[in-house]
Design an enzyme around this catalytic site. Structure first.
Site, short mmCIF file in Angstrom:
data_model
loop_
_atom_site.label_atom_id
_atom_site.label_comp_id
_atom_site.label_asym_id
_atom_site.label_seq_id
_atom_site.Cartn_x
_atom_site.Cartn_y
_atom_site.Cartn_z
N ARG A 55 0.88 -1.31 0.41
CA ARG A 55 0.16 -0.23 0.31
C ARG A 55 1.03 0.85 0.04
NH1 ARG A 55 -3.79 2.64 4.63
NH2 ARG A 55 -4.17 4.27 3.47
N ASP A 112 -2.40 5.13 -2.52
CA ASP A 112 -4.04 5.35 -1.69
C ASP A 112 -4.79 6.64 -2.50
OD1 ASP A 112 -3.90 4.21 0.14
OD2 ASP A 112 -2.94 5.68 2.32
N HIS A 175 -13.33 6.49 8.48
CA HIS A 175 -12.61 5.99 8.65
C HIS A 175 -11.79 6.68 9.54
CE1 HIS A 175 -9.37 2.63 6.67
NE2 HIS A 175 -8.45 3.46 7.91
N LEU A 176 -12.03 5.41 10.35
CA LEU A 176 -11.21 6.84 11.66
C LEU A 176 -10.44 5.28 12.67
CD1 LEU A 176 -14.76 7.04 12.76
CD2 LEU A 176 -13.59 8.55 11.40
N GLY A 177 -8.42 5.78 12.59
CA GLY A 177 -7.18 4.98 13.35
C GLY A 177 -7.22 6.66 14.00
N GLY A 179 -4.36 7.23 11.63
CA GLY A 179 -5.14 8.26 10.36
C GLY A 179 -5.92 8.32 10.43
N GLY A 298 -8.75 1.07 13.44
CA GLY A 298 -9.02 0.90 14.52
C GLY A 298 -9.96 1.39 15.52
N GLY A 300 -12.75 3.48 14.46
CA GLY A 300 -14.27 3.13 13.92
C GLY A 300 -14.72 1.59 14.75
#
Length: 355
Positions: A55, A112, A175-177, A179, A298, A300
């Site tokens: 990635r 990305d 998308h909550l982590g 980042g 992570g 979320g």
């Protein structure tokens, strides 16, 4: 790297290996040793590895599609390092480590920046008098997103779960982590994103500041006599939740501190929730409605109270959360009530599978 560890799951059971790793090459070897482990390995030898997927954060306007990694790709990553300073350099190190361990295995990079190609210009242009300079450095290919997560979450799962056509759905993805970003997806295509020219924009993250008044930068540089490098370090590595809480960049540590009465830790959580709610409301307005809100990453997937607070702040949209359904971590589940006007799902990300 004295605190290095590897976690992996075998037949539903999680294993953790703590080991001092001197460099990325040793880390790759540790991972490979588990893949070929005589008891629970999934391959017998390295000869069975046909390719390695990476990635990669930012290919700018040079690369957006999955591509074989060669020297040109490495040079592109270096060129766009200023736009992804926390990601591109580390990813180059990872690629080079894999080359040393498995020199004959082809490697593919998945970028990305690919998912944002459908975002319209009105969503990415901002007021700037120097348009000749602006147009040289800014285009929708230069926007960052957690693209691989969004693809598998929304193009492959949400429509399936709801048994509806993706073309008919307006989705706001959270998308909550460490980042974090929020993405508006209409009919399967990205139409807006909380991130901007770099991943520094948008939500406050583990160490990144998120949206701020740009005058703060020049003010601090003048007042504290800071160089551009020092200011860049502050914005990328010393701000966000770490800067607000004064405790940690890790939400688990911040949550514990907040429960123990640490006011700054609680403030860090409150600010994060407030900003997520703001972006969801903004994107719902810009799409003229929203059918689905999803949580991944992570935070979320695991932060039960954070999801609850966000959903409760969206009651004006008709969002209703079922507390029993929401009381879960790391699994695919609908957490909205049966009469909620907007469906809310937790869909664990699987970027590795997408790559």
């Amino acid at each position: 790297m004295p605190d290095s560890f590897l976690t992996h799951t075998v037949n539903g059971e999680k294993h953790k290996i703590e080991q001092v790793i001197e460099n990325h090459e040793e880390g790759i070897k540790l991972v490979l040793s588990q893949l070929t482990h005589p008891e629970y390995g999934v391959i017998k030898s390295f000869d069975e590895i046909g390719a390695i997927g990476h990635r990669l954060a930012h290919g700018g306007d040079k690369i957006s599609e999955p591509t074989l990694i060669d020297e040109n790709v490495i040079n592109v990553l270096k060129e766009f390092t200023p736009l992804a300073p926390l990601h591109n350099p580390a990813e180059i190190v990872g690629v080079e480590a894999c080359k040393k361990v498995l020199p004959d295995v082809p490697m593919v990079g998945v970028f990305d920046t690919a998912f944002n190609q459908t975002i319209p210009e009105k969503s990415i242009y901002v007021c700037n008098p120097h348009m000749n300079i602006y147009e040289k450095i800014w285009n929708k290919k230069n926007m960052v997103s957690t693209e691989t997560s969004y693809k598998i979450l929304f193009q492959k799962r949400v429509a399936e779960i709801m048994d509806k056509s993706l073309e008919d759905l307006k989705i706001v993805s959270c998308h909550l982590g460490q980042g974090a970003s929020v993405c508006a997806i209409n009919g399967g295509k990205a139409v807006d994103n909380s991130l901007g020219f770099t991943s520094l924009a948008g939500l406050p993250m583990g160490t990144r500041c998120g949206d701020i008044d740009p005058s703060i930068v020049t003010f601090l540089m003048k007042k504290e006599n800071l160089t551009t490098e020092q200011m860049d370090k502050i914005l990328n590595k010393q701000s966000g939740k770490l800067g607000i809480s004064g405790v940690s960049f890790d939400d688990r540590d911040i949550e514990v501190a907040a429960e123990e009465g640490n006011a700054r830790a609680k403030l860090a959580i409150d600010v994060f929730v407030y900003q997520v709610v703001g972006y969801i409301g903004r994107f719902a307005a810009q799409m003229n409605g929203v059918d689905v809100i999803t949580f991944a990453g992570g935070i979320g997937e695991n932060a039960i109270d954070v999801r609850k607070q966000i959903c409760e702040s969206l009651s004006f949209l008709g969002v209703k959360v079922d507390e029993d359904r929401n009381n879960c971590r790391g699994k695919e589940v609908e957490i909205s009530t049966s009469n909620s006007k907007v469906k809310v799902f937790v869909v664990p990300t699987n970027e590795e599978l997408m790559i």
